[in-house]
Design a protein around this motif. Structure first.
Motif, mmCIF file in Angstrom:
data_model
loop_
_atom_site.group_PDB
_atom_site.id
_atom_site.type_symbol
_atom_site.label_atom_id
_atom_site.label_comp_id
_atom_site.label_asym_id
_atom_site.label_seq_id
_atom_site.Cartn_x
_atom_site.Cartn_y
_atom_site.Cartn_z
ATOM 1 N N TYR A 49 45.216 34.871 55.706
ATOM 2 C CA TYR A 49 44.012 35.623 55.367
ATOM 3 C C TYR A 49 44.325 36.846 54.499
ATOM 4 O O TYR A 49 43.568 37.162 53.586
ATOM 5 N N ASP A 50 45.443 37.515 54.758
ATOM 6 C CA ASP A 50 45.800 38.696 53.970
ATOM 7 C C ASP A 50 46.050 38.336 52.508
ATOM 8 O O ASP A 50 45.668 39.079 51.605
ATOM 9 N N VAL A 51 46.682 37.193 52.269
ATOM 10 C CA VAL A 51 46.915 36.737 50.896
ATOM 11 C C VAL A 51 45.574 36.439 50.222
ATOM 12 O O VAL A 51 45.359 36.780 49.056
ATOM 13 N N TYR A 52 44.680 35.815 50.965
ATOM 14 C CA TYR A 52 43.338 35.533 50.448
ATOM 15 C C TYR A 52 42.617 36.821 50.064
ATOM 16 O O TYR A 52 42.024 36.916 48.985
ATOM 17 N N LEU A 53 42.668 37.832 50.937
ATOM 18 C CA LEU A 53 42.001 39.105 50.633
ATOM 19 C C LEU A 53 42.575 39.747 49.379
ATOM 20 O O LEU A 53 41.829 40.256 48.536
ATOM 21 N N ARG A 54 43.888 39.712 49.233
ATOM 22 C CA ARG A 54 44.534 40.279 48.040
ATOM 23 C C ARG A 54 44.083 39.515 46.797
ATOM 24 O O ARG A 54 43.761 40.121 45.762
ATOM 25 N N HIS A 55 44.031 38.188 46.895
ATOM 26 C CA HIS A 55 43.582 37.364 45.776
ATOM 27 C C HIS A 55 42.149 37.725 45.383
ATOM 28 O O HIS A 55 41.843 37.872 44.196
ATOM 29 N N MET A 56 41.284 37.872 46.372
ATOM 30 C CA MET A 56 39.886 38.207 46.088
ATOM 31 C C MET A 56 39.771 39.566 45.402
ATOM 32 O O MET A 56 38.990 39.734 44.466
ATOM 33 N N ARG A 57 40.530 40.543 45.872
ATOM 34 C CA ARG A 57 40.499 41.882 45.247
ATOM 35 C C ARG A 57 40.967 41.823 43.804
ATOM 36 O O ARG A 57 40.393 42.461 42.924
ATOM 37 N N GLU A 58 42.038 41.064 43.559
ATOM 38 C CA GLU A 58 42.633 41.033 42.223
ATOM 39 C C GLU A 58 41.890 40.125 41.240
ATOM 40 O O GLU A 58 41.763 40.472 40.065
ATOM 41 N N CYS A 59 41.410 38.984 41.705
ATOM 42 C CA CYS A 59 40.834 37.987 40.796
ATOM 43 C C CYS A 59 39.317 37.900 40.823
ATOM 44 O O CYS A 59 38.719 37.410 39.866
ATOM 45 N N HIS A 60 38.703 38.327 41.925
ATOM 46 C CA HIS A 60 37.258 38.200 42.080
ATOM 47 C C HIS A 60 36.660 39.461 42.707
ATOM 48 O O HIS A 60 36.007 39.393 43.752
ATOM 49 N N PRO A 61 36.868 40.619 42.094
ATOM 50 C CA PRO A 61 36.396 41.867 42.716
ATOM 51 C C PRO A 61 34.875 41.938 42.866
ATOM 52 O O PRO A 61 34.371 42.693 43.704
#
Length: 61
Positions: A21-33
């Motif tokens: 889940y933490d990797v997913y959250l980082r991905h969302m912040r970086e790629c889909h803010p």
């Protein structure tokens, strides 16, 4: 938690197919803010469906 233990835990989870889940959250912040991330429960269900239900192969981009 030390970096080593964090990486070890992450690798162990990947080997048994548990989504991070933490990797997913980082991905969302970086790629889909502009998009709100799923909560932990919705994320886990979506990952299970993508893995076993064959929806879209689990890729968003």
């Amino acid at each position: 938690m030390s970096v080593f233990l964090h990486r070890l835990r992450q690798m162990a989870r990947m080997m048994v197919g548990v989504p991070d889940y933490d990797v997913y959250l980082r991905h969302m912040r970086e790629c889909h803010p502009e998009r709100a991330p799923m909560d932990r429960t919705a994320f886990f269900r979506e990952r299970q469906e993508a893995r076993y239900g064959g929806k879209n192969g689990g890729k968003c981009c």
